[in-house]
Design an enzyme around this catalytic site. Structure first.
Site, PDB file in Angstrom:
ATOM      1  N   LYS A  12      62.650 -41.610  62.766  1.00 50.94           N
ATOM      2  CA  LYS A  12      62.346 -41.023  64.125  1.00 50.94           C
ATOM      3  C   LYS A  12      63.578 -41.154  64.902  1.00 50.94           C
ATOM      4  O   LYS A  12      64.014 -42.301  64.789  1.00 50.94           O
ATOM      5  CB  LYS A  12      60.996 -41.819  64.765  1.00 50.94           C
ATOM      6  CG  LYS A  12      60.664 -41.388  65.851  1.00 50.94           C
ATOM      7  CD  LYS A  12      59.946 -40.257  65.692  1.00 50.94           C
ATOM      8  CE  LYS A  12      58.199 -40.227  65.879  1.00 50.94           C
ATOM      9  NZ  LYS A  12      57.548 -39.129  65.470  1.00 50.94           N
ATOM     10  N   THR A  59      57.039 -41.211  60.446  1.00 54.02           N
ATOM     11  CA  THR A  59      58.019 -41.391  61.599  1.00 54.02           C
ATOM     12  C   THR A  59      57.010 -41.939  62.571  1.00 54.02           C
ATOM     13  O   THR A  59      57.920 -42.651  63.550  1.00 54.02           O
ATOM     14  CB  THR A  59      58.931 -40.058  61.737  1.00 54.02           C
ATOM     15  OG1 THR A  59      57.946 -38.911  62.363  1.00 54.02           O
ATOM     16  CG2 THR A  59      59.560 -39.425  60.680  1.00 54.02           C
ATOM     17  N   ASP A  60      56.179 -41.568  63.018  1.00 52.11           N
ATOM     18  CA  ASP A  60      55.193 -41.896  63.988  1.00 52.11           C
ATOM     19  C   ASP A  60      55.265 -43.713  63.940  1.00 52.11           C
ATOM     20  O   ASP A  60      55.358 -44.516  64.759  1.00 52.11           O
ATOM     21  CB  ASP A  60      53.767 -41.634  63.834  1.00 52.11           C
ATOM     22  CG  ASP A  60      53.118 -42.026  65.193  1.00 52.11           C
ATOM     23  OD1 ASP A  60      53.436 -41.505  66.327  1.00 52.11           O
ATOM     24  OD2 ASP A  60      52.000 -42.536  65.059  1.00 52.11           O
ATOM     25  N   PHE A 157     105.634 -36.953  77.235  1.00 55.88           N
ATOM     26  CA  PHE A 157     105.343 -35.982  76.069  1.00 55.88           C
ATOM     27  C   PHE A 157     106.176 -35.103  76.076  1.00 55.88           C
ATOM     28  O   PHE A 157     106.534 -34.256  76.935  1.00 55.88           O
ATOM     29  CB  PHE A 157     103.917 -35.365  76.195  1.00 55.88           C
ATOM     30  CG  PHE A 157     103.364 -34.771  74.924  1.00 55.88           C
ATOM     31  CD1 PHE A 157     103.277 -35.450  73.734  1.00 55.88           C
ATOM     32  CD2 PHE A 157     103.426 -33.538  74.747  1.00 55.88           C
ATOM     33  CE1 PHE A 157     102.787 -35.036  72.632  1.00 55.88           C
ATOM     34  CE2 PHE A 157     103.071 -32.875  73.594  1.00 55.88           C
ATOM     35  CZ  PHE A 157     102.744 -33.747  72.457  1.00 55.88           C
ATOM     36  N   ARG A 174     103.670 -38.019  83.670  1.00 51.55           N
ATOM     37  CA  ARG A 174     102.660 -37.212  83.630  1.00 51.55           C
ATOM     38  C   ARG A 174     101.392 -38.262  83.688  1.00 51.55           C
ATOM     39  O   ARG A 174     101.276 -39.438  83.428  1.00 51.55           O
ATOM     40  CB  ARG A 174     102.120 -36.121  82.543  1.00 51.55           C
ATOM     41  CG  ARG A 174     101.970 -37.054  81.150  1.00 51.55           C
ATOM     42  CD  ARG A 174     101.556 -36.261  80.008  1.00 51.55           C
ATOM     43  NE  ARG A 174     101.290 -36.892  78.751  1.00 51.55           N
ATOM     44  CZ  ARG A 174     100.633 -36.395  77.618  1.00 51.55           C
ATOM     45  NH1 ARG A 174     100.569 -35.287  77.479  1.00 51.55           N
ATOM     46  NH2 ARG A 174     100.583 -37.349  76.622  1.00 51.55           N
ATOM     47  N   GLN A 217      98.188 -39.949  71.141  1.00 49.31           N
ATOM     48  CA  GLN A 217      98.283 -40.443  69.593  1.00 49.31           C
ATOM     49  C   GLN A 217      98.956 -41.883  69.612  1.00 49.31           C
ATOM     50  O   GLN A 217      98.302 -42.853  69.093  1.00 49.31           O
ATOM     51  CB  GLN A 217      99.121 -39.551  68.585  1.00 49.31           C
ATOM     52  CG  GLN A 217      98.464 -38.311  68.524  1.00 49.31           C
ATOM     53  CD  GLN A 217      98.648 -36.946  69.464  1.00 49.31           C
ATOM     54  OE1 GLN A 217      99.086 -37.471  70.398  1.00 49.31           O
ATOM     55  NE2 GLN A 217      98.834 -36.010  68.745  1.00 49.31           N
ATOM     56  N   ASN A 243      91.972 -35.471  75.150  1.00 46.57           N
ATOM     57  CA  ASN A 243      93.006 -35.398  76.432  1.00 46.57           C
ATOM     58  C   ASN A 243      92.361 -34.600  77.396  1.00 46.57           C
ATOM     59  O   ASN A 243      92.578 -33.447  77.594  1.00 46.57           O
ATOM     60  CB  ASN A 243      94.251 -34.731  75.582  1.00 46.57           C
ATOM     61  CG  ASN A 243      95.433 -35.095  76.483  1.00 46.57           C
ATOM     62  OD1 ASN A 243      95.515 -35.740  77.580  1.00 46.57           O
ATOM     63  ND2 ASN A 243      96.810 -34.770  75.883  1.00 46.57           N
ATOM     64  N   HIS A 245      93.522 -33.171  80.072  1.00 47.32           N
ATOM     65  CA  HIS A 245      94.523 -32.714  80.743  1.00 47.32           C
ATOM     66  C   HIS A 245      94.499 -32.545  82.428  1.00 47.32           C
ATOM     67  O   HIS A 245      93.466 -32.066  83.046  1.00 47.32           O
ATOM     68  CB  HIS A 245      94.887 -31.350  80.544  1.00 47.32           C
ATOM     69  CG  HIS A 245      95.080 -31.330  78.929  1.00 47.32           C
ATOM     70  ND1 HIS A 245      95.925 -31.684  78.252  1.00 47.32           N
ATOM     71  CD2 HIS A 245      94.182 -30.583  78.051  1.00 47.32           C
ATOM     72  CE1 HIS A 245      95.765 -31.613  76.640  1.00 47.32           C
ATOM     73  NE2 HIS A 245      94.891 -30.801  76.943  1.00 47.32           N
TER      74      HIS A 245
HETATM   75  O1  LIG Z   1      99.489 -36.612  74.028  1.00 45.26           O
HETATM   76  C1  LIG Z   1      99.556 -35.452  73.858  1.00 45.26           C
HETATM   77  N1  LIG Z   1      99.433 -35.352  72.407  1.00 45.26           N
HETATM   78  C2  LIG Z   1      99.417 -33.792  71.914  1.00 45.26           C
HETATM   79  O2  LIG Z   1      99.497 -33.833  70.567  1.00 45.26           O
HETATM   80  C3  LIG Z   1      99.586 -32.860  72.839  1.00 45.26           C
HETATM   81  N2  LIG Z   1      99.642 -31.520  72.652  1.00 45.26           N
HETATM   82  C4  LIG Z   1      99.979 -31.155  73.917  1.00 45.26           C
HETATM   83  O3  LIG Z   1      99.794 -29.886  74.048  1.00 45.26           O
HETATM   84  N3  LIG Z   1      99.723 -31.990  74.907  1.00 45.26           N
HETATM   85  C5  LIG Z   1      99.689 -33.359  74.218  1.00 45.26           C
HETATM   86  N4  LIG Z   1      99.607 -34.284  74.525  1.00 45.26           N
END
Ligand SMILES: O=c1[nH]c(=O)c2[nH]c(=O)[nH]c2[nH]1
Length: 295
Positions: A12, A59-60, A157, A174, A217, A243, A245
């Site tokens: 369930k 499952t009940d 970045f 950023r 990353q 991410n 953005h």
């Molecule tokens: O931290 C980031 N990793 C990425 O792999 C990536 N690729 C991207 O366009 N911006 C970012 N920013």
């Protein structure tokens, strides 16, 4: 015909149970809010191939067990991991069951104004637990979903690989934002689950805030390392982090300067950064994770 039945499991899904702890009339009430899924595997070939249900625990009944265990399992109910272990220990005793996987999504509620019985739902994140039980092994994976964090600087970045489709401008300042989904596998089951959860969450948010980032990353690595430093029972942690953005808006057409102050918060598409950080090379916890769980 000689077709073969491959892996199968059933149970369930999403039994949403709210348990109030109110045994002591003088003590403030507590509550837990769990969305519990039960998945059983074992000797169920006859049900599939011959339509014979004699071995099928309904499952009940799975749903009823979750509800009843929310009372019967006593203090184990207070943490999603120990509740899931109690349920898994029960289901593995059914003779034809040789694997039981219990997943719990726990929504945190916090006490309102120090009131004994009023709560506010904390929508910041959901806590998760997955317990996988076989006849001789119990593995526990804890987690959280959708913990949104943002920092306004200390994130760069640049230096990335370029091909003919690369248009992204490098940046040394950023916004970095993500909604952290993470699952971490423990060694053993002798763990103070609530304390370990708080420590992992604190390590994640602390490292996100403190680490100077050269990519999301890089931040995942820092967060995972901080978790392994902080909590000895954690063997590995898996992250899945969008991410989120935030693009600096070009205000120059209006003669307005924009020094990383005004952003467009885009919701899609988004980069999706995923990584596992392990205590050492020999760690292999893959069987502890639910392969059907889409993070
Ligand atoms: O931290 C980031 N990793 C990425 O792999 C990536 N690729 C991207 O366009 N911006 C970012 N920013």
């Amino acid at each position: 015909m000689s077709y073969v039945l491959g892996h199968n499991q059933y149970g369930k899904a999403e039994v949403h149970v709210v348990r109030v702890f109110r045994d002591d009339p003088k003590a403030p009430h507590d509550l837990v809010d769990y969305n519990v899924s039960v998945s059983l595997s074992g000797d169920f070939e006859d049900a599939h191939i011959h339509g014979d249900q004699s071995k099928v625990l309904t499952t009940d009944a799975c749903k009823n067990t979750v509800n009843s265990f929310a009372k019967e399992a006593g203090d184990a109910v207070r943490e999603p991991e120990s509740f899931a272990v109690a349920l898994a220990d029960h289901f593995i005793e059914v003779p034809q069951v040789n694997g039981a996987r219990i997943t719990v999504e726990a929504v945190p509620w916090t006490r309102s104004h120090d009131n004994a019985h009023a709560f506010v739902k904390n929508g910041d994140y959901v806590r998760t637990a997955t317990v996988t039980r076989t006849a001789d092994d119990t593995s526990v994976v804890s987690g959280l979903k959708d913990l949104t964090v943002l920092k306004t600087t200390d994130s760069e970045f640049h230096g990335f690989y370029q091909d003919k489709y690369t248009t992204l401008q490098p940046t040394n300042d950023r916004i970095m934002a993500t909604a952290v989904t993470a699952q971490w596998a423990h060694d053993g089951t002798d763990v103070d689950w609530g304390k370990a959860f708080d420590e992992v969450k604190d390590a994640i948010t602390g490292a996100f805030a403190a680490a100077y980032s050269y990519a999301l990353q890089h931040t995942l690595w820092e967060m995972g390392s901080a978790v392994l430093d902080a909590v000895p029972s954690v063997a590995e942690i898996r992250f899945s982090c969008p991410n989120k953005h935030h693009f600096v808006v070009d205000l120059s057409p209006f003669g307005v300067e924009n020094n990383c102050e005004v952003h467009h918060a885009a919701d899609r598409p988004y980069g999706l950064i995923e990584a596992t950080i392990k205590r050492n090379e020999d760690v292999d916890k893959s069987s502890a994770y639910d392969p059907g769980q889409a993070w």
